[in-house]
Enzyme design. Structure first.
Site, PDB file in Angstrom:
ATOM      1  N   LYS A 138      -8.875  12.378   1.832  1.00  0.00           N
ATOM      2  CA  LYS A 138      -8.717  11.461   0.703  1.00  0.00           C
ATOM      3  C   LYS A 138      -9.201  10.087   1.155  1.00  0.00           C
ATOM      4  O   LYS A 138      -8.507   9.375   1.886  1.00  0.00           O
ATOM      5  CB  LYS A 138      -7.241  11.449   0.282  1.00  0.00           C
ATOM      6  CG  LYS A 138      -6.716  10.178  -0.327  1.00  0.00           C
ATOM      7  CD  LYS A 138      -7.254   9.912  -1.714  1.00  0.00           C
ATOM      8  CE  LYS A 138      -6.691   8.594  -2.225  1.00  0.00           C
ATOM      9  NZ  LYS A 138      -7.580   7.443  -1.916  1.00  0.00           N
TER      10      LYS A 138
ATOM     11  N   GLU B  33      -1.126   5.535  11.286  1.00  0.00           N
ATOM     12  CA  GLU B  33      -1.749   4.405  12.002  1.00  0.00           C
ATOM     13  C   GLU B  33      -1.744   3.246  11.016  1.00  0.00           C
ATOM     14  O   GLU B  33      -2.464   3.292  10.017  1.00  0.00           O
ATOM     15  CB  GLU B  33      -3.208   4.730  12.357  1.00  0.00           C
ATOM     16  CG  GLU B  33      -3.411   5.954  13.183  1.00  0.00           C
ATOM     17  CD  GLU B  33      -2.912   5.794  14.589  1.00  0.00           C
ATOM     18  OE1 GLU B  33      -2.770   4.652  15.051  1.00  0.00           O
ATOM     19  OE2 GLU B  33      -2.642   6.822  15.208  1.00  0.00           O
TER      20      GLU B  33
ATOM     21  N   GLU C 168       0.336  -9.468   7.623  1.00  0.00           N
ATOM     22  CA  GLU C 168      -1.058  -9.100   7.915  1.00  0.00           C
ATOM     23  C   GLU C 168      -1.967  -9.650   6.811  1.00  0.00           C
ATOM     24  O   GLU C 168      -1.789  -9.322   5.634  1.00  0.00           O
ATOM     25  CB  GLU C 168      -1.167  -7.576   7.980  1.00  0.00           C
ATOM     26  CG  GLU C 168      -2.505  -7.105   8.492  1.00  0.00           C
ATOM     27  CD  GLU C 168      -2.615  -5.590   8.493  1.00  0.00           C
ATOM     28  OE1 GLU C 168      -2.196  -4.961   7.503  1.00  0.00           O
ATOM     29  OE2 GLU C 168      -3.135  -5.033   9.471  1.00  0.00           O
TER      30      GLU C 168
HETATM   31  P1  NAD Z   1      -3.539   1.259   1.862  1.00  0.00           P
HETATM   32  O1  NAD Z   1      -2.268   1.652   2.494  1.00  0.00           O
HETATM   33  O2  NAD Z   1      -3.521   0.521   0.601  1.00  0.00           O
HETATM   34  O3  NAD Z   1      -4.456   2.543   1.589  1.00  0.00           O
HETATM   35  C1  NAD Z   1      -4.767   3.464   2.617  1.00  0.00           C
HETATM   36  C2  NAD Z   1      -5.040   4.806   1.969  1.00  0.00           C
HETATM   37  O4  NAD Z   1      -3.827   5.275   1.383  1.00  0.00           O
HETATM   38  C3  NAD Z   1      -6.067   4.760   0.841  1.00  0.00           C
HETATM   39  O5  NAD Z   1      -6.854   5.941   0.874  1.00  0.00           O
HETATM   40  C4  NAD Z   1      -5.188   4.759  -0.403  1.00  0.00           C
HETATM   41  O6  NAD Z   1      -5.829   5.287  -1.541  1.00  0.00           O
HETATM   42  C5  NAD Z   1      -4.072   5.668   0.049  1.00  0.00           C
HETATM   43  N1  NAD Z   1      -2.839   5.509  -0.724  1.00  0.00           N
HETATM   44  C6  NAD Z   1      -2.387   4.411  -1.367  1.00  0.00           C
HETATM   45  N2  NAD Z   1      -1.213   4.688  -1.990  1.00  0.00           N
HETATM   46  C7  NAD Z   1      -0.923   5.977  -1.707  1.00  0.00           C
HETATM   47  C8  NAD Z   1       0.156   6.836  -2.044  1.00  0.00           C
HETATM   48  N3  NAD Z   1       1.174   6.435  -2.794  1.00  0.00           N
HETATM   49  N4  NAD Z   1       0.142   8.098  -1.577  1.00  0.00           N
HETATM   50  C9  NAD Z   1      -0.869   8.529  -0.792  1.00  0.00           C
HETATM   51  N5  NAD Z   1      -1.922   7.773  -0.454  1.00  0.00           N
HETATM   52  C10 NAD Z   1      -1.950   6.501  -0.896  1.00  0.00           C
HETATM   53  O7  NAD Z   1      -4.314   0.488   2.990  1.00  0.00           O
HETATM   54  P2  NAD Z   1      -5.700  -0.234   2.834  1.00  0.00           P
HETATM   55  O8  NAD Z   1      -5.446  -1.500   2.133  1.00  0.00           O
HETATM   56  O9  NAD Z   1      -6.722   0.714   2.300  1.00  0.00           O
HETATM   57  O10 NAD Z   1      -6.072  -0.488   4.355  1.00  0.00           O
HETATM   58  C11 NAD Z   1      -5.655  -1.596   5.028  1.00  0.00           C
HETATM   59  C12 NAD Z   1      -4.485  -1.258   5.911  1.00  0.00           C
HETATM   60  O11 NAD Z   1      -4.850  -0.216   6.821  1.00  0.00           O
HETATM   61  C13 NAD Z   1      -4.097  -2.415   6.761  1.00  0.00           C
HETATM   62  O12 NAD Z   1      -2.713  -2.530   6.806  1.00  0.00           O
HETATM   63  C14 NAD Z   1      -4.643  -2.053   8.133  1.00  0.00           C
HETATM   64  O13 NAD Z   1      -4.020  -2.669   9.195  1.00  0.00           O
HETATM   65  C15 NAD Z   1      -4.472  -0.584   8.131  1.00  0.00           C
HETATM   66  N6  NAD Z   1      -5.345   0.041   9.118  1.00  0.00           N
HETATM   67  C16 NAD Z   1      -4.789   0.578  10.229  1.00  0.00           C
HETATM   68  C17 NAD Z   1      -5.586   1.140  11.205  1.00  0.00           C
HETATM   69  C18 NAD Z   1      -4.984   1.757  12.433  1.00  0.00           C
HETATM   70  O14 NAD Z   1      -5.649   2.569  13.052  1.00  0.00           O
HETATM   71  N7  NAD Z   1      -3.774   1.427  12.802  1.00  0.00           N
HETATM   72  C19 NAD Z   1      -6.973   1.154  11.050  1.00  0.00           C
HETATM   73  C20 NAD Z   1      -7.501   0.575   9.905  1.00  0.00           C
HETATM   74  C21 NAD Z   1      -6.667   0.033   8.937  1.00  0.00           C
END
Ligand code: NAD
Length: 498
Positions: A180, A255, A401
């Site tokens: 996804k 992560e 963040e």
């Molecule tokens: P997000 O949590 O908004 O989305 C991440 C993914 O989750 C997307 O595919 C989104 O569609 C999905 N998602 C959202 N709501 C959901 C739900 N209710 N159920 C299932 N899936 C759902 O994060 P983002 O804004 O896309 O990414 C930024 C975040 O990711 C930041 O916090 C960043 O630090 C983190 N990040 C972490 C790492 C790591 O390896 N630790 C790497 C990159 C990014």
């Protein structure tokens, strides 16, 4: 070589075929360098998730589960070759979608995706069980078996690299996957899926469903036939997923975000520390949109002013904002409009909280005054590298963040204070330490509450080294053989010999 992407939209990838979303809905994906839609991706729903999970389940109990491990390894190697053939196209799609500079994706992300497939190919046929000496009346042995169907949820900042770490381990362990991608940057993952089938993977082993997190992601999380969710994203989303995965008792690995300290001591080699702090993932290609961004720059008070001036000079010399697809660009835009507004609001908040802008704080067209391409980039989501000085760790800009090219410089006076500030966060993803003192380096490696600690370096990440967070930065690990166990379940067998 024929390209993978044709036309102005790309469908889901289910059971080895490109399919339109069942509900007929499409989402526009915007090129953040210019602020205009460039491709449409499925705005799917639970029907597509059901279809993909059924395909994955059938593939698992069909040929995939019983396939000899060496053959599985060969397929992963073939996938590496197939991805390598299309690396430039995949990089271009991703950079157009999320604004990461193309030069960085071509030199870094795509080669690492290929290497990850090779790494996991190497691991696939080295999964060993064990025998346990219970006594003469029993032969006891342990098998490490795949889970079945695994759901992998990926964010928008580095979709292919993040995906590859998880998918490589999941496939090497013998699972089938439903991927996804993030709705803001789904095109590269939708595209790469076809490489697996082209490499010879049985149809249904790798599937992709695109759509909103609260719709497609949620359906995947709740699906009773999905045995594990491996997700990279925000801590907030992970909390939601944890609640909703509870009824089906799914395994989870997260992560998540970070507010990582990058600590510069007075004895640091400044020739290393200045570029290290400048490019600690905050002022680099992805414009600070990386989980490990060293977004709290802790600097010893005795060198604070001088150090910040040096960082400013370094950034002015080395950072060139621009269109992600321009190979001269070293820092791209923010990936999409809502994130751009969020970064802007944090810069405003920092000012209100009493921090002072040392440099940066320019948005959109302000960044291109006098530049030839100013008109073309006027609609792009650009933020200049921004440094707050005089920040204190209780400010929201130091605790939350931001996920943009904004860092907060916090002075400290001794080691204990540096450690206390560094650990005073609910995150625990990464940390950097710049010092020539070996004892101090070891003390900080030991006492920093973070899943990765770099000494006299920053943001070293490798597919063979476990990667993941402490505290609210998540649990479970990507990369390294340790992560393989996260995609397996252990079976103990007893053969009666009495
Ligand atoms: P997000 O949590 O908004 O989305 C991440 C993914 O989750 C997307 O595919 C989104 O569609 C999905 N998602 C959202 N709501 C959901 C739900 N209710 N159920 C299932 N899936 C759902 O994060 P983002 O804004 O896309 O990414 C930024 C975040 O990711 C930041 O916090 C960043 O630090 C983190 N990040 C972490 C790492 C790591 O390896 N630790 C790497 C990159 C990014």
């Amino acid at each position: 070589m024929a390209g993978l992407l044709h036309g102005d939209r790309i469908g889901n990838w289910i059971d080895g075929r490109r399919v339109d979303p069942a509900n007929g809905e499409w989402l526009e994906s915007v090129d953040p360098s210019v602020g205009k839609a460039w491709i449409r991706v499925p705005g799917g729903d639970a029907q597509d998730v059901d279809h993909a999970v059924a395909a994955a389940k059938a593939a698992f109990s069909g040929s995939w589960r019983s396939m000899p491990a060496t053959q599985r390894a060969g397929l992963l190697r073939a996938a590496a070759v197939e991805i390598g053939k299309h690396a430039e196209e995949l990089a271009t799609i991703e950079c157009r979608d999320n604004g990461k500079p193309l030069a960085e994706a071509i030199a870094g992300d795509l080669p690492s995706v290929v290497e990850m497939m090779n790494y996991w190919a190497g691991a696939a046929d080295k999964i060993h069980g064990e025998t346990i000496e219970i006594g003469p009346t029993s032969h006891n042995f342990v098998r490490h078996e795949p889970l079945g169907v695994v759901g992998i949820i990926v964010p928008w900042n580095s979709p292919l690299a993040i995906l590859a770490a998880k998918v490589g381990a999941a496939l090497a362990a013998g699972n089938c996957v439903v991927l996804k991608p993030a709705e803001q940057a789904a095109a590269s993952i939708l595209t790469i899926a076809a490489c697996f089938d082209a490499a010879g993977f049985p149809h249904g082993v790798v599937n992709v469903v695109s759509g909103l997190g609260e719709v497609v992601g949620d359906a995947l999380v709740r699906h009773p036939d999905v045995r594990k969710i491996a997700m990279t994203g925000s801590t907030e989303t992970a909390r939601r997923i944890s609640e909703r995965a509870a009824p089906t008792l799914k395994q989870l690995a997260f992560e998540l975000g970070g507010k990582s300290p990058n600590i510069v001591f007075a004895d640091a080699d400044l020739e290393l520390a200045v570029p290290g702090a400048s490019t600690s993932a905050v002022f680099t290609g992805g414009a600070g949109q990386t989980c490990v961004a060293g977004s709290r720059l802790l600097v010893h008070a005795s060198i604070y002013d001088d150090f910040l001036e040096r960082v400013e000079r370094h950034v002015a010399k080395h950072v060139r904002l621009g269109n992600a697809l321009d190979r001269q660009t070293t820092m791209g835009p923010i990936a999409f409009a809502a994130q751009y507004e969020k970064v802007k609001s944090y810069v405003e908040l920092g000012r209100k909280e009493g921090a002072e802008i040392a440099f940066g704080g320019r948005f959109g067209p302000e960044n291109f005054d006098g530049r030839e391409e100013a008109e073309a980039l006027a609609g792009g989501y650009f933020v200049s590298p921004t440094l707050f000085r005089g920040a204190t760790n209780d400010m929201r800009v130091c605790r939350e963040e931001i996920f943009g090219p904004v860092t907060c410089a916090i002075p400290f006076h001794d080691d204990d204070e540096a450690l206390a500030i560094a650990n005073d966060t609910h995150y625990g993803l990464a940390a950097g330490v710049w010092t020539r003192d070996l004892k101090r380096a070891h003390r900080f490696v030991r006492d920093l509450e973070a899943g990765a600690v770099w000494v006299n370096a920053y943001r070293r990440i490798h597919w063979a080294a476990p990667f993941g967070g402490y505290k609210e930065s998540g649990y479970g690990r990507d990369s390294g053989l340790e992560s393989l166990r996260g995609y397996q379940q252990t079976k103990t067998a007893w053969i009666d010999l009495s």
